[in-house]
Design a protein around this motif. Structure first.
Motif, PDB file in Angstrom:
ATOM      1  N   PHE A  31       0.820  -1.200   0.000  1.00  0.00           N
ATOM      2  CA  PHE A  31       0.000   0.000   0.000  1.00  0.00           C
ATOM      3  C   PHE A  31       0.858   1.257   0.000  1.00  0.00           C
ATOM      4  O   PHE A  31       0.498   2.272   0.575  1.00  0.00           O
ATOM      5  CB  PHE A  31      -0.938  -0.015   1.209  1.00  0.00           C
ATOM      6  CG  PHE A  31      -1.874  -1.189   1.206  1.00  0.00           C
ATOM      7  CD1 PHE A  31      -2.963  -1.217   0.360  1.00  0.00           C
ATOM      8  CD2 PHE A  31      -1.634  -2.288   2.016  1.00  0.00           C
ATOM      9  CE1 PHE A  31      -3.812  -2.300   0.333  1.00  0.00           C
ATOM     10  CE2 PHE A  31      -2.473  -3.380   2.007  1.00  0.00           C
ATOM     11  CZ  PHE A  31      -3.570  -3.385   1.158  1.00  0.00           C
ATOM     12  N   LYS A  76      -9.108  11.414  -3.925  1.00  0.00           N
ATOM     13  CA  LYS A  76      -8.225  12.324  -3.208  1.00  0.00           C
ATOM     14  C   LYS A  76      -9.013  13.267  -2.307  1.00  0.00           C
ATOM     15  O   LYS A  76      -8.595  13.582  -1.198  1.00  0.00           O
ATOM     16  CB  LYS A  76      -7.391  13.131  -4.210  1.00  0.00           C
ATOM     17  CG  LYS A  76      -6.402  12.285  -5.002  1.00  0.00           C
ATOM     18  CD  LYS A  76      -5.556  13.158  -5.923  1.00  0.00           C
ATOM     19  CE  LYS A  76      -4.544  12.317  -6.689  1.00  0.00           C
ATOM     20  NZ  LYS A  76      -3.711  13.141  -7.597  1.00  0.00           N
ATOM     21  N   TRP A 130      -5.289   6.508   5.809  1.00  0.00           N
ATOM     22  CA  TRP A 130      -6.714   6.696   5.537  1.00  0.00           C
ATOM     23  C   TRP A 130      -7.439   7.175   6.792  1.00  0.00           C
ATOM     24  O   TRP A 130      -7.216   6.684   7.897  1.00  0.00           O
ATOM     25  CB  TRP A 130      -7.340   5.385   5.075  1.00  0.00           C
ATOM     26  CG  TRP A 130      -8.785   5.517   4.694  1.00  0.00           C
ATOM     27  CD1 TRP A 130      -9.287   5.710   3.453  1.00  0.00           C
ATOM     28  CD2 TRP A 130      -9.925   5.477   5.574  1.00  0.00           C
ATOM     29  NE1 TRP A 130     -10.653   5.802   3.486  1.00  0.00           N
ATOM     30  CE2 TRP A 130     -11.085   5.668   4.771  1.00  0.00           C
ATOM     31  CE3 TRP A 130     -10.079   5.316   6.938  1.00  0.00           C
ATOM     32  CZ2 TRP A 130     -12.358   5.680   5.306  1.00  0.00           C
ATOM     33  CZ3 TRP A 130     -11.356   5.348   7.474  1.00  0.00           C
ATOM     34  CH2 TRP A 130     -12.469   5.524   6.668  1.00  0.00           C
ATOM     35  N   ASN A 174      -7.404   1.964  -4.745  1.00  0.00           N
ATOM     36  CA  ASN A 174      -8.732   2.431  -5.155  1.00  0.00           C
ATOM     37  C   ASN A 174      -9.764   1.786  -4.237  1.00  0.00           C
ATOM     38  O   ASN A 174     -10.024   0.588  -4.325  1.00  0.00           O
ATOM     39  CB  ASN A 174      -9.000   2.061  -6.615  1.00  0.00           C
ATOM     40  CG  ASN A 174     -10.356   2.552  -7.088  1.00  0.00           C
ATOM     41  OD1 ASN A 174     -10.947   3.459  -6.499  1.00  0.00           O
ATOM     42  ND2 ASN A 174     -10.871   1.947  -8.148  1.00  0.00           N
ATOM     43  N   ASP A 211       2.065   3.932   5.379  1.00  0.00           N
ATOM     44  CA  ASP A 211       1.560   3.647   4.035  1.00  0.00           C
ATOM     45  C   ASP A 211       0.172   4.275   3.857  1.00  0.00           C
ATOM     46  O   ASP A 211      -0.349   4.954   4.742  1.00  0.00           O
ATOM     47  CB  ASP A 211       1.574   2.143   3.738  1.00  0.00           C
ATOM     48  CG  ASP A 211       0.543   1.367   4.569  1.00  0.00           C
ATOM     49  OD1 ASP A 211      -0.245   1.992   5.308  1.00  0.00           O
ATOM     50  OD2 ASP A 211       0.541   0.128   4.494  1.00  0.00           O
ATOM     51  N   GLU A 212      -0.448   4.020   2.701  1.00  0.00           N
ATOM     52  CA  GLU A 212      -1.702   4.688   2.382  1.00  0.00           C
ATOM     53  C   GLU A 212      -2.879   4.185   3.219  1.00  0.00           C
ATOM     54  O   GLU A 212      -3.823   4.934   3.465  1.00  0.00           O
ATOM     55  CB  GLU A 212      -2.016   4.531   0.892  1.00  0.00           C
ATOM     56  CG  GLU A 212      -1.080   5.304  -0.020  1.00  0.00           C
ATOM     57  CD  GLU A 212      -1.192   6.807   0.168  1.00  0.00           C
ATOM     58  OE1 GLU A 212      -2.253   7.270   0.635  1.00  0.00           O
ATOM     59  OE2 GLU A 212      -0.213   7.514  -0.127  1.00  0.00           O
ATOM     60  N   THR A 245      -5.469  -2.625  -5.825  1.00  0.00           N
ATOM     61  CA  THR A 245      -4.170  -1.966  -5.849  1.00  0.00           C
ATOM     62  C   THR A 245      -3.215  -2.834  -6.657  1.00  0.00           C
ATOM     63  O   THR A 245      -3.620  -3.861  -7.211  1.00  0.00           O
ATOM     64  CB  THR A 245      -3.635  -1.734  -4.426  1.00  0.00           C
ATOM     65  OG1 THR A 245      -2.432  -0.963  -4.492  1.00  0.00           O
ATOM     66  CG2 THR A 245      -3.355  -3.040  -3.712  1.00  0.00           C
ATOM     67  N   LYS A 257       1.422   2.878  -2.725  1.00  0.00           N
ATOM     68  CA  LYS A 257       0.596   3.747  -3.541  1.00  0.00           C
ATOM     69  C   LYS A 257      -0.852   3.660  -3.073  1.00  0.00           C
ATOM     70  O   LYS A 257      -1.280   2.635  -2.557  1.00  0.00           O
ATOM     71  CB  LYS A 257       0.705   3.355  -5.018  1.00  0.00           C
ATOM     72  CG  LYS A 257       2.091   3.570  -5.599  1.00  0.00           C
ATOM     73  CD  LYS A 257       2.112   3.240  -7.083  1.00  0.00           C
ATOM     74  CE  LYS A 257       3.495   3.497  -7.678  1.00  0.00           C
ATOM     75  NZ  LYS A 257       3.531   3.160  -9.132  1.00  0.00           N
ATOM     76  N   LYS A 258      -1.584   4.723  -3.307  1.00  0.00           N
ATOM     77  CA  LYS A 258      -2.953   4.802  -2.807  1.00  0.00           C
ATOM     78  C   LYS A 258      -3.844   3.793  -3.524  1.00  0.00           C
ATOM     79  O   LYS A 258      -3.927   3.789  -4.756  1.00  0.00           O
ATOM     80  CB  LYS A 258      -3.507   6.213  -3.019  1.00  0.00           C
ATOM     81  CG  LYS A 258      -4.724   6.523  -2.177  1.00  0.00           C
ATOM     82  CD  LYS A 258      -4.982   8.008  -2.151  1.00  0.00           C
ATOM     83  CE  LYS A 258      -6.060   8.358  -1.138  1.00  0.00           C
ATOM     84  NZ  LYS A 258      -6.246   9.798  -1.012  1.00  0.00           N
TER      85      LYS A 258
END
Length: 654
Positions: free
Chosen positions: A2, A613, A209, A7, A204-205, A73, A4-5
């Motif tokens: 994770f 975003k 959150w 979906n 991480d993303e 992801t 990268k962000k």
């Protein structure tokens, strides 16, 4: 995985039955020992203590009112697409976070879960310099293992482990899966190969959150409960000093949350943690005064607790005709807000003993009916058998003459167990965690002139690149009219068009434009109105002391909050509200208040089509709750003119 962000799809409420199944899967997968764990059939025959033990662990692992969402992801060097499910919830006094990740059939805890649940998985260690690499997505190599051998015996190939640094050995920062049998390693120096594959880490993303987009939470400096010598601990210990609402039986028994605190239980004998060095009965049988209470005594304690709660609301909300309550109040809200906080609980033994199932009423519905029979309150049954309170006689002598007793303070252990502290208001009064309540909002419409109007602004030496209020544009236009002597000689209200105004404002695309151009004159007010419409709209929503100089204007007209009433499942009405973020309102805080004021279930999810975003969240409440939402918005400075209501249940827009 994770880095990268991902979906993430829209959030959906997790049904109680699904939550129990997932929690039971976690208990089974991680080999968690449940004290005196019994089957559900045995629980229905009266063995409540076993159900309480299982329910407590379920709530600690996956709290009530959790939500789920699908995600996709990419992972690995070949960027293979990976999909799964995340489970979102919140522990006491903490915001909503991602607590669990489901990949295929494996459930992985996040760092937030590990910070609240010491000993859930084996804990490995590595130097801080290596940990920083792991937090960037790298895997842990075998030579990077520290504090061993020996390593935790459950750190076998394929098992889920946590990784902490040597500098903070009790704070897990990475969650991974063993690629080798770490427990059997005899030597790590000189060894080669991957030891742990990192799946998730602090930073991480998924860690970042949050419902309101505020980013991730900071890791604690130390966590008590992680036994760094063994590398793993007993989950029963994590239940100490944790407030839990056992909702697993709530639907069958009126939805009454039961706060309590689990104790350690030995297989050979029961050892009471409050009696050092002596064998004792399990704490479920210990009474408030060190002896088992009779049913009559428990009845009296619960009866006085509700009277205390009503007495407290009457005295603290004297100016409100309903004394701070919003009717109807459902049975769960009444018990959790007006009974449990006023129980004289100071120890975990008392928390287990003072259980509504141990009263003569056995459940909340019969308890409320007893007060109805005494004419202290009025109740009625809804469809489905739920009991709600529709009115309370606050002038009843039992309430007005009630003599309060001493309760544990909010910072004491007893208050954390659900007793004392004065309780929470059902009407969601001013909350320190919701800064939007009581705010003052000011919506300002601004306009930016287009380039063709530059000569008009030059006459007043005004900047045509600036933003103006409608009242500020009028004198600028009048100054240009006067400087160019465009006022009609025959009618002072008419303005003669010059080439600049004709080309910038009237393009001849409509019959009205062609008529004005043919006449060569236009009324002054009509000219100003057309110039205003030709400008680009901007808007500001100012909060409290903010000014035009301190806040950047946003393009477009100011948005409106949307309230939609629609019918689901045949005849059930739900009310949804969205677009509150631009008015400085946190959707989750609003949902928490509406859950109390409407005495109904709520959920928060991302609206379809909104940007990941900057997601626009929608709050859904069961039932027709338009007026309750309006009142909640007005408390936050929102005017009714800024709200658009669409009642789909009637097929027309209001």
């Amino acid at each position: 995985m994770f880095k990268k962000k991902p979906n993430i799809k829209a959030l959906a409420p997790l049904r109680s039955s699904d939550r129990r199944k997932i929690a039971d899967q976690i208990i089974a997968d991680y080999g968690i020992d449940v004290p005196s764990r019994e089957t559900a059939d045995q629980a229905q025959t009266g063995q409540e203590s076993a159900t309480i033990g299982v329910g407590a662990i379920r709530n600690v692992l996956l709290p009530d009112n959790s939500q789920s969402a699908r995600f996709t992801t990419t992972a690995g060097k070949d960027l293979k697409q990976v999909s799964g499910t995340i489970y979102i919830g919140k522990h006491p006094a903490q915001p909503q976070r991602v607590l669990w990740i489901k990949l295929e059939d494996k459930l992985l805890p996040t760092v937030y879960t590990l910070w609240s649940n010491p000993g859930l998985v084996p804990l490995l260690h590595t130097p801080d310099v290596v940990l920083q690499k792991l937090r960037g997505g790298a895997d842990l190599m075998t030579p990077g293992l520290a504090r061993g051998p020996p390593f935790p015996p459950k750190a076998t190939k394929g098992s889920v482990v946590a990784i902490a640094s040597l500098e903070k050995p009790t704070v897990p920062m990475v969650v991974g899966i063993c690629e080798i049998d770490v427990a059997s390693l005899q030597e790590v120096r000189g060894a080669k190969g991957h030891a742990v594959r990192g799946e998730h880490w602090d930073g991480d993303e998924l860690w970042a959150w949050s419902q309101g987009g505020n980013g991730g939470g900071n890791a604690p400096d130390e966590i008590e409960g992680w036994d760094t010598n063994r590398g793993e601990g007993s989950l029963e210990e994590l239940l100490n000093d944790v407030t839990v609402e056992d909702s697993d039986d709530a639907q069958n028994e009126g939805g009454v949350p039961i706060p309590y605190k689990a104790a350690e239980e030995s297989q050979a004998k029961h050892q009471n943690e409050f009696v050092e060095g002596e064998d004792a009965e399990p704490f479920e049988r210990v009474g408030v005064e060190g002896k088992e209470l009779s049913t009559k005594e428990i009845d009296e304690i619960f009866w006085n607790a509700l009277l205390y709660g009503l007495h407290h609301h009457r005295n603290t909300n004297r100016s409100d005709p309903h004394h701070g309550l919003s009717f109807p109040v459902n049975q769960s809200a009444l018990v959790s807000n007006l009974v449990l906080p006023f129980l004289p609980i100071t120890t975990s033994a008392q928390a287990a003993t003072l259980n509504i199932k141990k009263t003569s009423w056995k459940n909340a519905k019969k308890f409320i009916k007893a007060f109805d029979k005494a004419r202290i309150l009025k109740s009625k049954d809804r469809d489905g058998g739920e009991c709600v309170v529709v009115d309370i006689d606050f002038e009843d002598p039992a309430i007005t003459n009630f003599v309060p007793y001493k309760l544990p303070k909010k910072e004491t252990a007893g208050a954390e167990l659900g007793g004392g502290g004065g309780g929470k208001t059902i009407t969601a009064d001013l909350s320190p965690s919701d800064s939007s309540i009581g705010q003052k909002l000011n919506k300002i419409d601004l306009y930016k002139p287009k380039e063709q109007l530059a000569p008009v602004f030059a006459a007043s030496r005004a900047n045509h690149h600036a933003l103006y209020l409608p009242t500020e544009l009028r004198p600028i236009i009048n100054a240009y009219i006067d400087s160019e002597k465009l006022v009609s000689d025959t009618n002072k209200r008419l303005v003669n068009l010059d080439p600049i105004l004709a080309n910038a404002v009237f393009d001849g695309s409509t019959p009205l434009d062609r008529e004005v151009l043919a006449k060569g004159t236009v009324p002054r007010d009509a000219l100003i109105d057309r110039i205003l419409k030709s400008c680009s709209p901007y808007h500001l929503i100012l909060q409290n002391t903010e000014t035009r100089d301190t806040v950047k204007a946003k393009a477009g007209h100011a948005p409106k909050i949307s309230i939609v009433l629609e019918t689901r499942s045949g005849n059930k009405t739900v009310t949804k509200i969205s677009g509150v973020e631009v008015f400085h309102i946190q959707p989750q805080a609003l949902a928490d208040e509406l859950q109390k004021t409407c005495a109904s279930s709520t959920s928060v999810g991302q609206t379809a089509g909104s940007s990941p975003k900057k997601p626009v969240m929608v709050v859904m409440v069961q039932g027709p709750q338009k007026e309750s939402m309006m009142k909640a918005l007005e408390k936050r400075g929102v005017s009714r003119q800024w709200v658009e209501v669409n009642d789909k249940t009637k097929g027309k827009k209001k």
